[in-house]
Enzyme design. Structure first.
Site, mmCIF file in Angstrom:
data_model
loop_
_atom_site.group_PDB
_atom_site.id
_atom_site.type_symbol
_atom_site.label_atom_id
_atom_site.label_comp_id
_atom_site.label_asym_id
_atom_site.label_seq_id
_atom_site.Cartn_x
_atom_site.Cartn_y
_atom_site.Cartn_z
ATOM 1 N N HIS A 18 0.791 -1.230 0.000
ATOM 2 C CA HIS A 18 0.000 0.000 0.000
ATOM 3 C C HIS A 18 0.825 1.283 0.000
ATOM 4 C CE1 HIS A 18 -3.481 2.421 0.285
ATOM 5 N NE2 HIS A 18 -4.225 1.617 0.984
ATOM 6 N N TYR A 52 -14.818 6.027 8.150
ATOM 7 C CA TYR A 52 -13.770 6.463 7.219
ATOM 8 C C TYR A 52 -14.163 6.063 5.805
ATOM 9 C CZ TYR A 52 -8.930 6.801 5.352
ATOM 10 O OH TYR A 52 -7.801 7.126 4.641
ATOM 11 N N THR A 110 -4.765 10.615 -0.739
ATOM 12 C CA THR A 110 -6.138 10.433 -0.252
ATOM 13 C C THR A 110 -6.474 11.449 0.837
ATOM 14 O OG1 THR A 110 -5.449 8.826 1.437
ATOM 15 C CG2 THR A 110 -6.099 7.961 -0.735
#
Length: 768
Positions: free
Chosen positions: A469, A585, A598
């Protein structure tokens, strides 16, 4: 050793008569072609640097400017207002030469100035975001003019990175605005007493420490390209010491109903080829820049740079992302053994059939794993610090370093799994859950979780991937995976026997088996890391289900944003499941800005809570009109929160950066400490379908992607990923932990399904 002899370009022997030199024409030919390929890539990069360096102009526009200046001078006019004459005074040339050279120099300076002016204008235009807040069908005149100007400046076909220097920098929000939005987001989640206490903390923070931290942050924003991204990558991802498997890595799935071939080697051959074709497009910058759907607004493409030839190297305190310019091989794992598979030969990309041929050699190899080799990948699945120490002590030299380099420097990692996965058998839904877990963690040692992404090819031909990630977010990997699936199924294809198309050069050297020297100390650490990873994997509960009662088509008919519709259904489902609300979230992208990643959308709002309570806790029955009004208000609020996050006015990244500054200054903030310690019990993300033109869902509705998912963020919470496919389907991926008795992924999915239908019924009934 035949392949080793073929690799030697020349041999020589010293004899009494002198030196006997023997050249291998085949090897020299391969060296020549490989070198030629490298030089072609270098020239291509140089060409692309020029093209994107002058964008939105073109190199040919320089000639146009030169001709205009020379034509003007020919008419006895001076367009430079005396500058050309001053340049002529410093040139030791003839009069005619001075005129020509000075005109060329002035034209070049003028051309460069025009490029900078055009780029500045484009950056100013791309900084305008009011269009996003206008109602559909009610576009203002200013926005219409703005769209026309953006189209005009973007009329030349851009390369992948052409817009990078024209994208605006992420702005730092006013600290008061961020605090007001934060307090608004926590109001429905706290009691009046707790809210009053947090409000005092926020006011005290703004009055004392906040403005000081804000000044440092604004200074960084002036200096850095993006004031968030580097700290986000380092402190959220690379400094984490817990396992990245499940906690950070995420997965992507194959088609739901279709498996193009059941031949494992053939599917691997086409998949590897499609991925390498995508890499070629990235390297040549032939991919079209991503844009906001339905607009001409470009998105930042910086995350594509580290997609291939990248690994996350462990460190004792922080990991490091290592990226190499190129790689001509992939690393392959099968039945406890590691291989290096060359995918280029003499500068030529192997055909899919040749890669299938090489993969089949690996599948047919009967040799057993070496001592300690089979579960070596568990080191990447466990805690980071022990892996860093073992890597430094035992993998920094000798045969272990050479083999580890083959994995880390590979284009990507391929795992040939011995299991069969997919929607199959007597329990298709249960098998989808197993499919998700196989991609999320597998056996905890048969993936290399440090690689930028690992492709998994199962025995029955199903595929998937596991992505690290830190280097990029899910939409970037989803774009890659969409291209891979479409290229595999619709372009490369298979013959009637399920094999890849193309010819095979049978003289290809076989895949190279990697060798290791794993001492007992390393094997002990492998066992320890595997135990940690296995406990984590066993605790994860995954449930995947396609929702087909209705989809985006019906939601749009109600004039409701599909994302807002689903987010409200999640709030309903969570309330039904847990009897309350939680901090929610939702990932939103900030790629409207350079190097943007993000931002968090806090989906649980006062409006969404009012709608849920009206349905679940109403003592006095509400009319359908009242319920629908609450629903629309909640949806509009969510859309506004999403727009604010996309345009740089979010809450959480700003507060995160203020917290990092406070740590650098060595000061503590009770407010920031409390904000950043709040658990996200409902973590959600939408996987967007970005290349619908690659899939013909009208004529081939069976080619539906399942999307992907991730593990839960909180031990007592849910991770929910969803992908909106076509007009009539939404695929959900729900995860939680068995250790929490209050969370069950399958029960949450069932509740969500009921609530989505309930939402639709209220609105459809009103419409009718």
């Amino acid at each position: 050793m035949a392949e080793a002899h073929q690799a030697v370009a020349f041999q020589f022997t010293i004899t009494p008569e002198g030196i006997d030199l023997q050249l291998s024409r085949q090897a020299l030919g391969q060296i020549y072609r490989s070198g030629l390929r490298c030089w072609k890539k270098r020239l291509s990069r140089m060409k692309n640097r020029v093209l994107k360096g002058v964008y939105p102009a073109s190199p040919s526009s320089w000639l146009f400017v030169v001709i205009v200046i020379l034509a003007t001078m020919y008419t006895q006019s001076d367009p430079s207002m005396g500058l050309i004459t001053k340049i002529q005074e410093h040139l030791p040339l003839s009069a005619q030469g001075q005129t020509m050279v000075s005109a060329l120099l002035f034209s070049t300076l003028l051309w460069l100035s025009l490029i900078l002016a055009l780029r500045f204008c484009l950056k100013v235009l791309l900084s305008y975001h009011r269009w996003m807040f206008e109602q559909h069908g009610r576009i203002s005149t200013i926005t219409k003019v703005w769209v026309s100007l953006v189209r005009l400046l973007s009329s030349r076909t851009p390369l992948l990175y052409s817009y990078q220097t024209s994208l605006p920098h992420l702005p730092v929000p006013a600290i008061r605005d961020t605090l007001e939005r934060f307090l608004e987001s926590v109001r429905p989640l706290q009691s009046p007493a707790d809210f009053e206490r947090v409000s005092r903390l926020a006011a005290d923070f703004e009055r004392t420490l906040g403005n000081r931290l804000q000044r440092y942050l604004k200074l960084k924003a002036l200096w850095a390209t993006n004031y968030v991204s580097d700290w986000w990558e380092e402190y959220v991802y690379l400094r984490g010491r817990s396992p990245i498997m499940v906690n950070s890595n995420y997965y992507g799935m194959d088609f739901l109903y279709v498996t193009p071939t059941s031949n494992q080697a053939a599917r691997a051959g086409n998949t590897i080829t499609a991925l390498l074709l995508y890499r070629r497009k990235v390297n040549r910058e032939e991919l079209k820049p991503s844009r906001i759907p339905g607009t001409v607004i470009p998105l930042c493409a910086a995350q594509c740079e580290r997609m291939f030839n990248t690994t996350r190297a462990p460190g004792e305190e922080t990991d490091v992302l290592q990226h190499w310019q190129d790689s001509e091989f992939v690393a392959v794992y099968h039945r406890g053994r590691y291989y290096r598979l060359w995918v280029y030969r003499a500068g030529r990309l192997l055909s899919p059939r040749e890669i299938q041929y090489q993969i089949q050699k690996i599948l047919d190899d009967p040799s057993p794993p070496q001592a300690g080799e089979e579960k070596l990948g568990a080191l990447t699945a466990g805690n980071r610090t022990p892996w860093a120490r073992v890597r430094k002590q035992y993998f920094s030299s000798g045969v272990n370093k050479r083999s580890l380099d083959c994995i880390e420097k590979a284009a990507f990692f391929v795992s040939l799994d011995e299991q069969e996965e997919g929607m199959k058998g007597d329990d298709p839904e249960g098998n989808l859950d197993c499919y998700a877990k196989a991609l999320l963690h597998g056996k905890c040692y048969d993936r290399w979780f440090d690689k930028s992404f690992s492709v998994v090819v199962f025995k029955n031909g199903k595929t998937g991937l596991n992505a690290e990630h830190s280097w990029a977010d899910a939409p970037t990997v989803a774009h890659l995976w969409e291209f891979t699936l479409a290229t595999d199924a619709f372009q490369l294809g298979y013959d009637i026997d399920g094999n890849c198309r193309g010819e095979v050069e049978h003289s290809l050297p076989p895949p190279q088996r990697l060798t290791w020297d794993i001492p007992p100390e390393v094997q002990a650490q492998v066992s320890e890391s595997l135990a940690v990873a296995q406990a984590l994997a066993d605790d994860v509960d995954c449930h995947v289900f396609p929702f087909m009662e209705f989809g985006k088509g019906r939601m749009k008919k109600l004039k409701i944003s599909p994302d807002a519709f689903i987010q409200l259904s999640l709030q309903l489902a969570y309330y039904r499941d847990r009897g309350g609300f939680c901090l929610t979230y939702e990932a939103s992208m900030t790629r409207l800005f350079r190097e943007g990643r993000t931002e968090t959308v806090r989906s649980c709002s006062s409006e969404s809570c009012a709608f849920v309570l009206a349905l679940e806790e109403r003592k006095v029955p509400l009319t359908k009109e009242e319920c629908c009004s609450l629903f629309r208000k909640a949806a509009e609020k969510h859309q506004n929160l999403y727009r604010l996050a996309m345009t740089g006015s979010g809450i959480d990244r700003h507060l995160f950066c203020l917290y990092v500054v406070s740590k650098y200054l060595g000061v503590d903030s009770p407010f920031l400490k409390e904000v950043l310690s709040e658990p996200w019990r409902l973590s959600t993300s939408q996987t967007p379908v970005q290349q619908m033109e690659l899939f013909d869902l009208v004529n081939h509705p069976e080619f539906i992607s399942l999307g992907g998912g991730f593990g839960p963020v909180a031990d007592d919470g849910y991770g929910v990923s969803y992908i909106i496919v076509g007009e009539n389907m939404v695929n959900f991926h729900v995860s939680c932990k068995h250790s929490c008795k209050e969370t069950v992924s399958e029960r949450a999915s069932s509740t969500r399904k009921q609530k989505m239908v309930l939402c639709a019924e209220y609105n459809i009934t009103l419409k009718l």
